[in-house]
Design an enzyme around this catalytic site. Structure first.
Site, mmCIF file in Angstrom:
data_model
loop_
_atom_site.group_PDB
_atom_site.id
_atom_site.type_symbol
_atom_site.label_atom_id
_atom_site.label_comp_id
_atom_site.label_asym_id
_atom_site.label_seq_id
_atom_site.Cartn_x
_atom_site.Cartn_y
_atom_site.Cartn_z
ATOM 1 N N CYS A 66 3.142 -5.012 6.782
ATOM 2 C CA CYS A 66 2.643 -4.615 5.388
ATOM 3 C C CYS A 66 3.863 -4.151 4.550
ATOM 4 O O CYS A 66 4.975 -3.722 5.159
ATOM 5 C CB CYS A 66 1.488 -3.604 5.476
ATOM 6 N N HIS A 117 0.773 -1.211 0.019
ATOM 7 C CA HIS A 117 -0.041 -0.046 -0.014
ATOM 8 C C HIS A 117 0.780 1.334 0.187
ATOM 9 O O HIS A 117 1.934 1.323 -0.066
ATOM 10 C CB HIS A 117 -0.951 -0.007 1.233
#
Length: 305
Positions: free
Chosen positions: A203, A187
């Site tokens: 992440c 992301h």
């Protein structure tokens, strides 16, 4: 010293070569290679600069910028200090297809048939967390994603809402690729200073412009392979190049303190170089290999005579 050459010579697109002049390594511009993405460049600092703010502006990660410039104070680099901008990368081993995330050099690589590979600096898991390795795929894509804080985020900040809408307070940024692993995404970010560092709970974070580009390129269902390779080798114009990056512990130390450790050369480095050299192993400059292994600058450098 390698740093003397980096600080005193400029050659856009240049790379470190194995010969030396007067005890200093000199630079050369290698020919294009299928094993290479990006190029080395240089930047002169201003008095008010800090490396943590310069890294996003230069399009590289904070840890890799410090690794390539070990003599520079990250908070007070000073006026007119010449920084090596290590945007050149040898490609990870294995299939060159889909998305390859290399935790060992804090980069994501995108491979598209008929197009040159692309490399993006990334933020990965901070101390106490882990970004998983192995194979998965992009299960979903979302623009302006909503962030649902997990249990660990709530432990750190019990005041977090159940859902964080898109906007300046959303750490996912404007684009997100949802992987087959629960709670692990590729992301963007609302704080560019977290890219190229150990900054997430698992992440993979990209700069806003980079994730926008990757989002447009990567289709749903594309394979994602996550590896951890601090040592990479590749042939450029008939010469073998070696890139050695800080290992996980030293990378975290650089991130948290701005200082290098003394990890030494990676185990099995000579064996890796010998395998890559094949029948040309007699051309290897082993003193140069050892120097690169000890210093871990993260810059591709020629090791054949």
């Amino acid at each position: 010293m390698l740093w003397v050459a980096l600080a005193s010579l400029a050659c856009a697109g240049g790379f470190l070569r194995s010969e030396s002049r007067g005890g200093r390594y000199v630079l050369e511009a290698p020919p294009p290679s299928a094993d290479l993405v990006g190029k080395l460049s240089f930047h002169e600092t201003h008095a008010e600069d800090t490396l943590i703010d310069l890294a996003p502006a230069l399009g590289v990660g904070y840890v890799e910028l410090l690794a390539a410039n070990p003599k520079v104070d990250p908070w007070l680099p000073g006026e007119g200090t010449r920084l090596a901008v290590p945007a050149a990368r040898l490609l990870p081993s294995g299939p060159r297809e889909g998305i390859v995330v290399n935790l060992g050099d804090l980069h994501l690589y995108y491979f598209e048939t008929g197009a040159p590979p692309r490399a993006y600096p990334i933020g990965i898991a901070k101390d106490g967390y882990a970004t998983p390795t192995g194979l998965t795929q992009v299960k979903a894509k979302r623009e302006k994603p909503i962030w649902v804080p997990g249990p660990s985020a709530r432990r750190d900040d019990p005041s977090l809402p159940l859902r964080v809408k898109p906007g300046p307070d959303n750490p996912l940024g404007e684009h997100a690729l949802y992987l087959g692993w629960p709670m692990v995404l590729i992301h963007g970010t609302n704080d560019a200073r977290g890219v190229g560092r150990h900054s997430s709970r698992g992440c993979i974070r990209l700069y806003p412009d980079d994730i926008a580009e990757l989002y447009a390129l990567a289709p749903k269902g594309i394979e994602v392979r996550v590896v951890n390779e601090t040592v990479k080798l590749g042939w450029i114009g008939g010469e073998l190049y070696l890139e050695v990056n800080p290992d996980a512990a030293e990378s975290l130390l650089i991130d948290e303190t701005g200082k290098r450790g003394d990890a030494g050369a990676p185990a099995g480095l000579h064996e890796q170089v010998t395998r890559a050299a094949g029948k040309q192993a007699d051309r290897i400059d082993w003193a140069r290999v050892d120097d690169i292994g000890q210093r871990r600058y993260g810059v591709p450098s020629r090791v054949t005579r």
